[in-house]
Design a protein around this motif. Structure first.
Motif, mmCIF file in Angstrom:
data_model
loop_
_atom_site.group_PDB
_atom_site.id
_atom_site.type_symbol
_atom_site.label_atom_id
_atom_site.label_comp_id
_atom_site.label_asym_id
_atom_site.label_seq_id
_atom_site.Cartn_x
_atom_site.Cartn_y
_atom_site.Cartn_z
ATOM 1 N N MET A 213 0.846 -1.168 0.000
ATOM 2 C CA MET A 213 0.000 0.000 0.000
ATOM 3 C C MET A 213 0.899 1.242 0.000
ATOM 4 N N TYR A 214 0.356 2.325 -0.576
ATOM 5 C CA TYR A 214 1.073 3.588 -0.671
ATOM 6 C C TYR A 214 0.217 4.715 -0.116
ATOM 7 N N LEU A 215 0.881 5.638 0.558
ATOM 8 C CA LEU A 215 0.231 6.836 1.061
ATOM 9 C C LEU A 215 0.790 8.019 0.294
ATOM 10 N N VAL A 216 -0.088 8.905 -0.124
ATOM 11 C CA VAL A 216 0.330 10.167 -0.716
ATOM 12 C C VAL A 216 -0.107 11.252 0.253
ATOM 13 N N THR A 217 0.867 11.937 0.828
ATOM 14 C CA THR A 217 0.586 13.025 1.751
ATOM 15 C C THR A 217 0.659 14.328 0.977
ATOM 16 N N PHE A 218 -0.453 15.029 0.947
ATOM 17 C CA PHE A 218 -0.545 16.320 0.275
ATOM 18 C C PHE A 218 -0.610 17.376 1.367
ATOM 19 N N ARG A 219 0.492 18.066 1.568
ATOM 20 C CA ARG A 219 0.591 19.128 2.578
ATOM 21 C C ARG A 219 0.387 20.454 1.866
ATOM 22 N N LEU A 220 -0.498 21.277 2.372
ATOM 23 C CA LEU A 220 -0.772 22.520 1.674
ATOM 24 C C LEU A 220 -1.015 23.681 2.624
ATOM 25 N N ALA A 221 -0.666 24.851 2.110
ATOM 26 C CA ALA A 221 -1.010 26.119 2.753
ATOM 27 C C ALA A 221 -2.040 26.758 1.833
ATOM 28 N N PRO A 222 -3.305 26.787 2.249
ATOM 29 C CA PRO A 222 -4.350 27.282 1.355
ATOM 30 C C PRO A 222 -4.191 28.760 1.033
ATOM 31 N N GLY A 223 -4.590 29.088 -0.177
ATOM 32 C CA GLY A 223 -4.647 30.479 -0.613
ATOM 33 C C GLY A 223 -6.109 30.849 -0.796
ATOM 34 N N GLU A 224 -6.418 31.476 -1.903
ATOM 35 C CA GLU A 224 -7.791 31.877 -2.209
ATOM 36 C C GLU A 224 -8.433 30.846 -3.131
ATOM 37 N N TYR A 225 -9.573 30.316 -2.714
ATOM 38 C CA TYR A 225 -10.308 29.346 -3.522
ATOM 39 C C TYR A 225 -11.466 30.046 -4.215
ATOM 40 N N ASP A 226 -11.621 29.780 -5.500
ATOM 41 C CA ASP A 226 -12.741 30.323 -6.256
ATOM 42 C C ASP A 226 -13.640 29.178 -6.715
ATOM 43 N N THR A 227 -14.683 29.505 -7.445
ATOM 44 C CA THR A 227 -15.634 28.498 -7.914
ATOM 45 C C THR A 227 -14.943 27.452 -8.779
ATOM 46 N N GLU A 228 -14.049 27.896 -9.636
ATOM 47 C CA GLU A 228 -13.349 26.956 -10.517
ATOM 48 C C GLU A 228 -12.509 25.965 -9.710
ATOM 49 N N PHE A 229 -11.874 26.427 -8.632
ATOM 50 C CA PHE A 229 -11.113 25.527 -7.771
ATOM 51 C C PHE A 229 -12.019 24.427 -7.223
ATOM 52 N N HIS A 230 -13.168 24.822 -6.675
ATOM 53 C CA HIS A 230 -14.059 23.839 -6.057
ATOM 54 C C HIS A 230 -14.574 22.833 -7.090
ATOM 55 N N GLU A 231 -14.896 23.299 -8.282
ATOM 56 C CA GLU A 231 -15.356 22.386 -9.333
ATOM 57 C C GLU A 231 -14.262 21.406 -9.733
ATOM 58 N N LEU A 232 -13.047 21.914 -9.896
ATOM 59 C CA LEU A 232 -11.925 21.058 -10.275
ATOM 60 C C LEU A 232 -11.568 20.106 -9.144
ATOM 61 N N ASN A 233 -11.590 20.594 -7.930
ATOM 62 C CA ASN A 233 -11.297 19.747 -6.775
ATOM 63 C C ASN A 233 -12.307 18.597 -6.668
ATOM 64 N N ASP A 234 -13.583 18.891 -6.880
ATOM 65 C CA ASP A 234 -14.612 17.844 -6.852
ATOM 66 C C ASP A 234 -14.396 16.828 -7.974
ATOM 67 N N ALA A 235 -14.013 17.304 -9.157
ATOM 68 C CA ALA A 235 -13.761 16.405 -10.291
ATOM 69 C C ALA A 235 -12.558 15.506 -10.009
ATOM 70 N N ILE A 236 -11.543 16.056 -9.388
ATOM 71 C CA ILE A 236 -10.348 15.271 -9.058
ATOM 72 C C ILE A 236 -10.689 14.213 -8.013
ATOM 73 N N GLN A 237 -11.460 14.576 -7.008
ATOM 74 C CA GLN A 237 -11.847 13.596 -5.995
ATOM 75 C C GLN A 237 -12.673 12.477 -6.621
ATOM 76 N N ALA A 238 -13.580 12.833 -7.514
ATOM 77 C CA ALA A 238 -14.384 11.816 -8.204
ATOM 78 C C ALA A 238 -13.497 10.906 -9.041
ATOM 79 N N ALA A 239 -12.502 11.479 -9.710
ATOM 80 C CA ALA A 239 -11.576 10.669 -10.507
ATOM 81 C C ALA A 239 -10.791 9.714 -9.619
ATOM 82 N N ALA A 240 -10.354 10.191 -8.462
ATOM 83 C CA ALA A 240 -9.640 9.312 -7.529
ATOM 84 C C ALA A 240 -10.535 8.158 -7.102
ATOM 85 N N GLU A 241 -11.763 8.474 -6.711
ATOM 86 C CA GLU A 241 -12.690 7.443 -6.246
ATOM 87 C C GLU A 241 -13.033 6.441 -7.340
#
Length: 106
Positions: A1-29
């Motif tokens: 098994m592999y773990l991918v740790t994504f460490r982030l310092a958030p900036g400004e999120y816009d509508t496009e970020f949330h849409e893309l983030n949701d699409a990426i999560q769906a692709a992962a799932e």
């Protein structure tokens, strides 16, 4: 098994970020070999850790080829002040007290 740790310092999120983030999560799932994720927020800063669990490197590489994921990686400076990704192979797991549903591990 592999773990991918994504460490982030958030900036400004816009509508496009949330849409893309949701699409990426769906692709992962939808990727065979994706086992789940857990998220932690640092108590003394805005830093976030997201741990993604993958059955194999092949599964992780398949997800890495996703078009939305590639596009998001190219645009990270629009939404994050900083980020770091660490890929780790799990060679052993042990412990007691968290219960059977404490993590997405199979």
């Amino acid at each position: 098994m592999y773990l991918v740790t994504f460490r982030l310092a958030p900036g400004e999120y816009d509508t496009e970020f949330h849409e893309l983030n949701d699409a990426i999560q769906a692709a992962a799932e939808d990727t065979e070999g994706y086992l789940g994720k857990q998220t932690w927020h640092a108590p003394d800063s805005e830093e976030v850790l997201v741990i993604y669990y993958w059955k194999s490197l092949d599964a992780l590489e398949l997800f890495g080829a996703d078009a939305d994921h590639k596009r998001a990686k190219q645009r990270w400076t629009e939404w994050y002040d900083a980020y770091e990704v660490t890929v780790t192979e799990v060679v052993e797991r042990y412990g007691n007290g968290f219960g059977d549903d404490s993590s997405p591990l199979v």
